[in-house]
Design a protein around this motif. Structure first.
Motif, mmCIF file in Angstrom:
data_model
loop_
_atom_site.group_PDB
_atom_site.id
_atom_site.type_symbol
_atom_site.label_atom_id
_atom_site.label_comp_id
_atom_site.label_asym_id
_atom_site.label_seq_id
_atom_site.Cartn_x
_atom_site.Cartn_y
_atom_site.Cartn_z
ATOM 1 N N UNK A 177 38.461 42.809 42.796
ATOM 2 C CA UNK A 177 39.272 43.284 43.917
ATOM 3 C C UNK A 177 40.324 44.309 43.492
ATOM 4 N N UNK A 178 40.416 44.561 42.208
ATOM 5 C CA UNK A 178 41.418 45.491 41.712
ATOM 6 C C UNK A 178 42.708 44.827 41.293
ATOM 7 N N UNK B 251 34.691 50.967 43.650
ATOM 8 C CA UNK B 251 34.466 51.210 42.228
ATOM 9 C C UNK B 251 33.107 50.660 41.783
ATOM 10 N N UNK B 252 32.888 50.648 40.469
ATOM 11 C CA UNK B 252 31.656 50.142 39.876
ATOM 12 C C UNK B 252 31.952 48.894 39.066
ATOM 13 N N UNK B 253 31.028 47.948 39.087
ATOM 14 C CA UNK B 253 31.090 46.857 38.126
ATOM 15 C C UNK B 253 30.919 47.448 36.726
ATOM 16 N N UNK C 147 37.601 46.827 35.601
ATOM 17 C CA UNK C 147 38.283 47.494 34.504
ATOM 18 C C UNK C 147 38.434 46.555 33.332
ATOM 19 N N UNK C 148 38.762 47.137 32.178
ATOM 20 C CA UNK C 148 38.720 46.394 30.922
ATOM 21 C C UNK C 148 39.532 47.206 29.912
ATOM 22 N N UNK C 149 39.678 46.685 28.706
ATOM 23 C CA UNK C 149 40.307 47.462 27.634
ATOM 24 C C UNK C 149 39.554 48.769 27.399
ATOM 25 N N UNK D 273 45.599 50.649 42.316
ATOM 26 C CA UNK D 273 45.619 49.382 41.581
ATOM 27 C C UNK D 273 46.076 49.478 40.137
ATOM 28 N N UNK D 274 45.959 50.666 39.516
ATOM 29 C CA UNK D 274 46.202 50.752 38.090
ATOM 30 C C UNK D 274 47.566 51.269 37.664
ATOM 31 N N UNK D 275 48.143 52.192 38.428
ATOM 32 C CA UNK D 275 49.383 52.846 38.009
ATOM 33 C C UNK D 275 50.528 51.852 37.892
ATOM 34 N N UNK D 276 51.178 51.833 36.727
ATOM 35 C CA UNK D 276 52.336 50.963 36.498
ATOM 36 C C UNK D 276 53.605 51.757 36.818
#
Length: 404
Positions: A41-42, A353-355, A371-373, A25-28
């Motif tokens: 949900x990612x 994942x975790x909240x 996820x967040x900053x 979900x994260x890799x650009x």
């Protein structure tokens, strides 16, 4: 306690849940780097990128490669983030780093703190350990030296910005600086072994500075002091205790104690841990509170009674490390207790994942995020990989990336 069950749960969470969640979900793949603002949900809810998290992600995925062997997906993630940092996240005008950038790498925010630089430093230090590329060690050294220079003489900071407080009225300093520099120093020494004695001298100096933040009567660590090392209790700022921060510091000190062969420092680290944990523990709802006032007065930060993911991962990391260093069963029992709370409240069995953020009663904030900053693949993976390493010694079954 069923160590086999605990190890299986930690290993499964690390390799089957958390790592795949971020790679998927994260890799650009277009611009490089990682997106960390992910919903339950990612799915990406903000395309701005955290510079902290580019460095933290590179560090953690290189660390996985170093610990378990090079996995191409892990190395792709680490390489992508570190290349994005080198290409887009340094302000050429003064060498300092940005705080946030756009998806494409255009600068958005730049802050006075040295944390972007600290995570960039440990990322390149780890890259050197994995690849042997001396250019990474050189970059790590350069930014490490820059941070030390700014720490020793804030006036030398090439980024000129209005200070957080008007220094002519109240000049303060933060525990966060010597604390993060101690951890960076430890990681630099692991990579830059020929200069280890120099890093040891710096670590000892930083530990002396850290001790000044300890409140003598309670043994608690304060987040802020006046620049002359005096307390300022007339302000709420001078009474802030962040239990999670103090717990994280305790295992930084424990690592340093073993490295420096200083048994008294290890005892001091244990005491800091227990004081912080007992002060922060929420007896009513379980878990650990975010901020508290030294004298139990109201806290300015409105999120003070929330439960944050990273505070609990730090408690777990500290507990498992103190068990490894001392072999005291109390730490293993505490690990099991906090791990159980975290799995019941932070872990999302439906989407993985975790909240990141819970209300005091243990329910996720709405709408929940993964996820967040400030939240990405760092604290949780660091905790799980350290826990897996230590627990695997108990069952005498080392793990590597070829058999997951």
């Amino acid at each position: 306690m069923d160590i086999l069950r605990l190890h299986f749960s930690v290993k499964n969470s690390l390799f089957q849940d958390i790592i795949p969640f971020w790679i998927k979900n994260g890799l650009d793949k277009k611009n490089g780097g990682i997106f960390t603002c992910l919903d339950r949900k990612g799915e990406i809810y903000s395309y701005d990128k955290s510079v902290w998290m580019q460095g933290r992600t590179a560090y953690i995925f290189y660390t996985l490669c170093l610990q378990y062997g090079i996995d191409p997906y892990w190395k792709e993630m680490a390489d992508s983030c570190i290349c994005f940092l080198d290409k887009y996240c340094i302000d050429d005008s003064d060498g300092r780093m940005y705080f946030t950038v756009t998806a494409e790498g255009k600068p958005l925010r730049k802050r006075r703190y040295i944390f972007s630089e600290s995570f960039y430093t440990i990322a390149h230090a780890r890259r050197y350990s994995v690849t042997g590329d001396k250019s990474s060690l050189e970059k790590a050294r350069n930014y490490y030296n820059l941070m030390l220079k700014i720490y020793d003489n804030p006036e030398s900071d090439p980024f000129k910005i209005t200070p957080k407080f008007i220094s002519s009225t109240r000049e303060t300093k933060s525990l966060a600086y010597p604390m993060i520099l101690l951890n960076v120093t430890y990681i630099m020494a692991e990579s830059d072994k020929e200069n280890e004695s120099e890093y040891k001298d710096i670590a000892k100096r930083l530990i002396r500075d850290i001790r000044k933040f300890r409140h003598e009567e309670t043994g608690l660590m304060l987040e802020n002091l006046l620049s002359n090392d005096e307390h300022f209790f007339e302000s709420a700022t001078g009474r802030i205790v962040n239990p999670g921060h103090s717990i994280e510091l305790s295992w930084f000190l424990a690592d340093s104690a073993v490295w420096l062969e200083d048994p008294n420092l290890l005892l001091e680290a244990e005491d800091i841990f227990w004081k912080a944990y007992n002060f922060g523990k929420d007896e009513k709802y379980g878990g650990i509170l975010y901020f508290k006032d030294l004298f139990l007065k109201p806290v300015e930060a409105y999120e003070h009674d929330m439960k944050l993911w990273w505070v609990h991962t730090e408690a777990l990391t500290a507990a498992i490390k103190f068990y490894d260093y001392t072999k005291k069963d109390t730490y293993l029992e505490l690990f099991d207790e906090v791990y159980d709370y975290s799995n019941k409240n932070f872990a999302d069995t439906e989407y993985g994942e975790w909240f990141g953020y819970l209300r005091r009663d243990g329910l996720p904030t709405e709408p929940p995020c993964k996820g967040h900053t400030y939240k990405g693949p760092f604290h949780l993976i660091r905790m799980l990989s350290e826990s897996e390493r230590i627990l695997s010694k108990l069952i005498k079954k080392p793990f590597n990336c070829d058999n997951y």
